[in-house]
Motif scaffolding. Sequence first.
Motif, mmCIF file in Angstrom:
data_model
loop_
_atom_site.group_PDB
_atom_site.id
_atom_site.type_symbol
_atom_site.label_atom_id
_atom_site.label_comp_id
_atom_site.label_asym_id
_atom_site.label_seq_id
_atom_site.Cartn_x
_atom_site.Cartn_y
_atom_site.Cartn_z
ATOM 1 N N LEU A 168 0.822 -1.211 0.000
ATOM 2 C CA LEU A 168 0.000 0.000 0.000
ATOM 3 C C LEU A 168 0.859 1.266 0.000
ATOM 4 O O LEU A 168 0.589 2.202 -0.766
ATOM 5 N N ASP A 169 1.895 1.298 0.818
ATOM 6 C CA ASP A 169 2.765 2.475 0.883
ATOM 7 C C ASP A 169 3.465 2.737 -0.450
ATOM 8 O O ASP A 169 3.486 3.867 -0.941
ATOM 9 N N GLY A 170 4.037 1.707 -1.034
ATOM 10 C CA GLY A 170 4.716 1.867 -2.317
ATOM 11 C C GLY A 170 3.748 2.233 -3.430
ATOM 12 O O GLY A 170 4.042 3.071 -4.289
ATOM 13 N N SER A 171 2.572 1.616 -3.403
ATOM 14 C CA SER A 171 1.570 1.902 -4.428
ATOM 15 C C SER A 171 1.059 3.328 -4.324
ATOM 16 O O SER A 171 0.808 3.982 -5.336
ATOM 17 N N ARG A 172 0.893 3.811 -3.093
ATOM 18 C CA ARG A 172 0.442 5.198 -2.898
ATOM 19 C C ARG A 172 1.412 6.160 -3.589
ATOM 20 O O ARG A 172 1.012 7.060 -4.310
ATOM 21 N N ALA A 173 2.698 5.942 -3.388
ATOM 22 C CA ALA A 173 3.705 6.799 -4.023
ATOM 23 C C ALA A 173 3.642 6.666 -5.542
ATOM 24 O O ALA A 173 3.752 7.658 -6.268
ATOM 25 N N CYS A 174 3.446 5.458 -6.018
ATOM 26 C CA CYS A 174 3.389 5.222 -7.467
ATOM 27 C C CYS A 174 2.162 5.885 -8.094
ATOM 28 O O CYS A 174 2.271 6.573 -9.111
ATOM 29 N N PHE A 175 0.994 5.689 -7.484
ATOM 30 C CA PHE A 175 -0.225 6.323 -8.006
ATOM 31 C C PHE A 175 -0.115 7.839 -7.933
ATOM 32 O O PHE A 175 -0.569 8.547 -8.824
ATOM 33 N N SER A 176 0.489 8.337 -6.875
ATOM 34 C CA SER A 176 0.646 9.777 -6.721
ATOM 35 C C SER A 176 1.548 10.351 -7.807
ATOM 36 O O SER A 176 1.282 11.412 -8.368
ATOM 37 N N LYS A 177 2.610 9.636 -8.135
ATOM 38 C CA LYS A 177 3.566 10.122 -9.127
ATOM 39 C C LYS A 177 3.063 9.971 -10.558
ATOM 40 O O LYS A 177 3.232 10.864 -11.382
ATOM 41 N N TYR A 178 2.444 8.817 -10.871
ATOM 42 C CA TYR A 178 2.104 8.503 -12.257
ATOM 43 C C TYR A 178 0.616 8.542 -12.575
ATOM 44 O O TYR A 178 0.230 8.407 -13.733
#
Length: 195
Positions: free
Chosen positions: A17-27
């Motif tokens: 969830l933490d890594g995905s949050r950063a990924c969705f936020s960036k891309y």
Amino acid sequence: MPRVSAGHLAARREQILDGSRACFSKYGYEGATVRRLEEATGMSRGAIFHHFRDKDSLFLELARQDARQMAKVVADQGMVQVMRDVLADAATGGSSISWLGTRLEVSRRLRTDPAFRAEWEEQAKELTEALHSRLARQRAAGVVRPDLPISVLAQYLELAFEGLVSHLAMGLSAEDLRAVLDVVETSVRRLPTAD
């Protein structure tokens, strides 16, 4: 094959969830490909999709977490504090709470995806109820202006929030927005009475 503890599974899920949050936020949702999700989480696609049915359910869980956290902040500190948190997060490039990234995607999907809109209604209701409850408590304490219905004040704050999100999404300057949020906050407060 050794069994994995429930604590270990929960920690892996949070890492995803933490890594995905950063990924969705960036891309954004579309740009958060499975390969990018793997890189951001440090997990294989098998590990990611062991915990989440698909990319959509992963995003929806992030959006739910954010909505629950926003509702908690609204209940404890008010809607303007949510706006201040989003503004602070945008100023740090989304390095703290990253509500902006998920909120932008939620707004887009609410506009374009009827199935998502139907699923999202429950989360939206929780945030709206927290906002109405907070305003009612603040009014009873003599803090919120009494001349407008709570529903109108709540809609006003929701519109201000969506406007802030749109403003930040367009990449417009956030330099003076703290002062704007001060105005929003002051506008819902009870005016001092002349003695």
